[in-house]
Design a protein around this motif. Structure first.
Motif, PDB file in Angstrom:
ATOM      1  N   ARG A  59       0.829  -1.209   0.000  1.00 51.01           N
ATOM      2  CA  ARG A  59       0.000   0.000   0.000  1.00 51.01           C
ATOM      3  C   ARG A  59       0.863   1.258   0.000  1.00 51.01           C
ATOM      4  NH1 ARG A  59      -3.339  -2.862   3.661  1.00 51.01           N
ATOM      5  NH2 ARG A  59      -2.251  -1.859   5.418  1.00 51.01           N
ATOM      6  N   THR A  60       2.040   1.161   0.601  1.00 50.89           N
ATOM      7  CA  THR A  60       2.911   2.332   0.724  1.00 50.89           C
ATOM      8  C   THR A  60       4.089   2.282  -0.243  1.00 50.89           C
ATOM      9  OG1 THR A  60       4.194   1.252   2.484  1.00 50.89           O
ATOM     10  CG2 THR A  60       2.307   2.593   3.155  1.00 50.89           C
ATOM     11  N   LEU A  61       4.104   1.284  -1.118  1.00 52.60           N
ATOM     12  CA  LEU A  61       5.255   1.064  -1.990  1.00 52.60           C
ATOM     13  C   LEU A  61       5.405   2.182  -3.012  1.00 52.60           C
ATOM     14  CD1 LEU A  61       7.570  -0.842  -2.922  1.00 52.60           C
ATOM     15  CD2 LEU A  61       5.889  -1.943  -4.433  1.00 52.60           C
ATOM     16  N   ASN A  62       6.634   2.649  -3.153  1.00 54.80           N
ATOM     17  CA  ASN A  62       6.997   3.606  -4.188  1.00 54.80           C
ATOM     18  C   ASN A  62       8.224   3.067  -4.909  1.00 54.80           C
ATOM     19  OD1 ASN A  62       8.813   6.115  -5.016  1.00 54.80           O
ATOM     20  ND2 ASN A  62       6.683   6.791  -5.067  1.00 54.80           N
ATOM     21  N   VAL A  63       8.170   3.027  -6.228  1.00 57.10           N
ATOM     22  CA  VAL A  63       9.252   2.418  -7.011  1.00 57.10           C
ATOM     23  C   VAL A  63       9.800   3.427  -8.009  1.00 57.10           C
ATOM     24  CG1 VAL A  63       9.918   0.536  -8.559  1.00 57.10           C
ATOM     25  CG2 VAL A  63       8.169   0.155  -6.798  1.00 57.10           C
ATOM     26  N   GLN A  64      11.115   3.519  -8.055  1.00 60.06           N
ATOM     27  CA  GLN A  64      11.788   4.347  -9.050  1.00 60.06           C
ATOM     28  C   GLN A  64      12.811   3.481  -9.775  1.00 60.06           C
ATOM     29  OE1 GLN A  64      13.964   7.690  -7.503  1.00 60.06           O
ATOM     30  NE2 GLN A  64      14.356   8.567  -9.516  1.00 60.06           N
ATOM     31  N   SER A  65      12.594   3.272 -11.075  1.00 55.90           N
ATOM     32  CA  SER A  65      13.486   2.429 -11.876  1.00 55.90           C
ATOM     33  C   SER A  65      14.108   3.243 -12.997  1.00 55.90           C
ATOM     34  CB  SER A  65      12.724   1.238 -12.476  1.00 55.90           C
ATOM     35  OG  SER A  65      12.477   0.246 -11.515  1.00 55.90           O
ATOM     36  N   THR A  66      15.422   3.170 -13.082  1.00 55.16           N
ATOM     37  CA  THR A  66      16.171   3.861 -14.125  1.00 55.16           C
ATOM     38  C   THR A  66      17.096   2.866 -14.811  1.00 55.16           C
ATOM     39  OG1 THR A  66      16.131   5.935 -12.884  1.00 55.16           O
ATOM     40  CG2 THR A  66      17.753   5.749 -14.648  1.00 55.16           C
TER      41      THR A  66
ATOM     42  N   GLN B 114      18.929   0.424 -12.134  1.00 58.20           N
ATOM     43  CA  GLN B 114      18.962   0.918 -10.753  1.00 58.20           C
ATOM     44  C   GLN B 114      17.517   1.116 -10.309  1.00 58.20           C
ATOM     45  OE1 GLN B 114      21.494   4.453 -11.023  1.00 58.20           O
ATOM     46  NE2 GLN B 114      23.136   3.315 -10.000  1.00 58.20           N
ATOM     47  N   THR B 115      17.079   0.305  -9.366  1.00 54.74           N
ATOM     48  CA  THR B 115      15.700   0.383  -8.873  1.00 54.74           C
ATOM     49  C   THR B 115      15.706   0.641  -7.374  1.00 54.74           C
ATOM     50  OG1 THR B 115      14.757  -1.042 -10.585  1.00 54.74           O
ATOM     51  CG2 THR B 115      13.563  -0.911  -8.516  1.00 54.74           C
ATOM     52  N   GLN B 116      14.929   1.633  -6.957  1.00 53.73           N
ATOM     53  CA  GLN B 116      14.769   1.963  -5.545  1.00 53.73           C
ATOM     54  C   GLN B 116      13.349   1.609  -5.116  1.00 53.73           C
ATOM     55  OE1 GLN B 116      17.155   3.259  -3.518  1.00 53.73           O
ATOM     56  NE2 GLN B 116      18.701   3.439  -5.131  1.00 53.73           N
ATOM     57  N   LEU B 117      13.237   0.845  -4.029  1.00 54.84           N
ATOM     58  CA  LEU B 117      11.942   0.495  -3.455  1.00 54.84           C
ATOM     59  C   LEU B 117      11.825   1.165  -2.088  1.00 54.84           C
ATOM     60  CD1 LEU B 117      12.022  -3.360  -4.152  1.00 54.84           C
ATOM     61  CD2 LEU B 117      11.040  -1.600  -5.595  1.00 54.84           C
TER      62      LEU B 117
END
Length: 242
Positions: free
Chosen positions: A187-194, A212-215
């Motif tokens: 529910r709180t997940l935020n994903v940034q993938s480059t 490079q993926t940030q969770l």
């Protein structure tokens, strides 16, 4: 003199790369099309995850061969096991996914040259979040199903039936508790993938893909962050070589 100038201009035009004057979007599209036309190539790389407590387990190394466009043989780790836990199952499918879900595609001039073009691709955040949510739920369901089978055991003698039932009951409680934690996390997940995609300007083929993926998420009211880094190198082989 004019004749030599004309000859020089013709030679320069003949040396122009197919990627000249192409936008970053076109370069990525051409590299996808180029790889789809190659029926045999090899790849290798590594993927590592830095988990929430700051630890970084040993990266998983892998290598593989693609034949006849879609037939793939892959091994991972030191024991040569097949690709469990792999960030992808086919280089072309990964590249197509990057193209389909790209939010921005930027050419990096300082990292590019006459022979290669380096592209920075940021994936759409909503698509990345949806992909990771589906993947994490799928992996959880797989583990829960395997564990339930172990808890039930094979057809046990009557004397052990009660113990088996108690074990299965405890397992179900643990699964329910873990599922609630997973639901809170997602529910709180935020994903940034480059992704960094290095393209051969002449052959219009991808040479290297770096992820490079940030969770970022919350669990028990506390914020956490994990990251995954993947580096893949691709190499086509001379005609006739297998």
């Amino acid at each position: 003199m004019r004749q030599w100038i004309l000859i020089a201009l013709l030679l320069m035009a003949g040396c122009a790369a197919p990627s000249d004057n192409k936008s970053p979007e076109e370069l990525l599209s051409l590299s996808v099309a180029g790889l789809s036309g190659i029926d045999h190539y090899i790849f290798s790389g590594a993927t590592g995850i830095a988990i929430a407590d700051g630890n970084m387990p040993q990266p998983l190394t892998f290598k593989g061969v693609v034949e006849d466009h879609n037939r793939i043989r892959m091994s991972a780790g030191l024991n040569g096991s097949t690709g469990e836990g792999m960030p992808f199952h086919h280089p072309l499918k990964l590249l197509e996914h990057i193209q389909a879900h790209a939010d921005t595609i930027t050419l990096m001039p300082s990292q590019s040259g006459n022979r290669t073009a380096t592209l920075r691709v940021e994936l759409d955040g909503a698509s990345a979040r949806r992909q990771w949510s589906e993947r994490l739920r799928g992996e959880f369901d797989k583990v829960a199903g395997t564990g339930r089978g172990n808890a039930k055991g094979k057809t046990a003698p009557a004397s052990k039936a009660s113990a088996s039932t108690d074990l299965e009951r405890e397992w179900r409680k643990e699964v329910d508790r873990s599922r609630r934690k997973l639901d809170e996390m997602l529910r709180t997940l935020n994903v940034q993938s480059t992704y960094t995609v290095i393209v051969d300007r002449v052959k219009m083929l991808p040479l290297r893909l770096q992820e490079q993926t940030q969770l970022r998420y919350e669990a028990g009211g506390e914020p956490y962050q994990e990251s995954r880094n993947t580096d893949i190198r691709l190499q086509t082989l001379p005609e006739g070589r297998r």
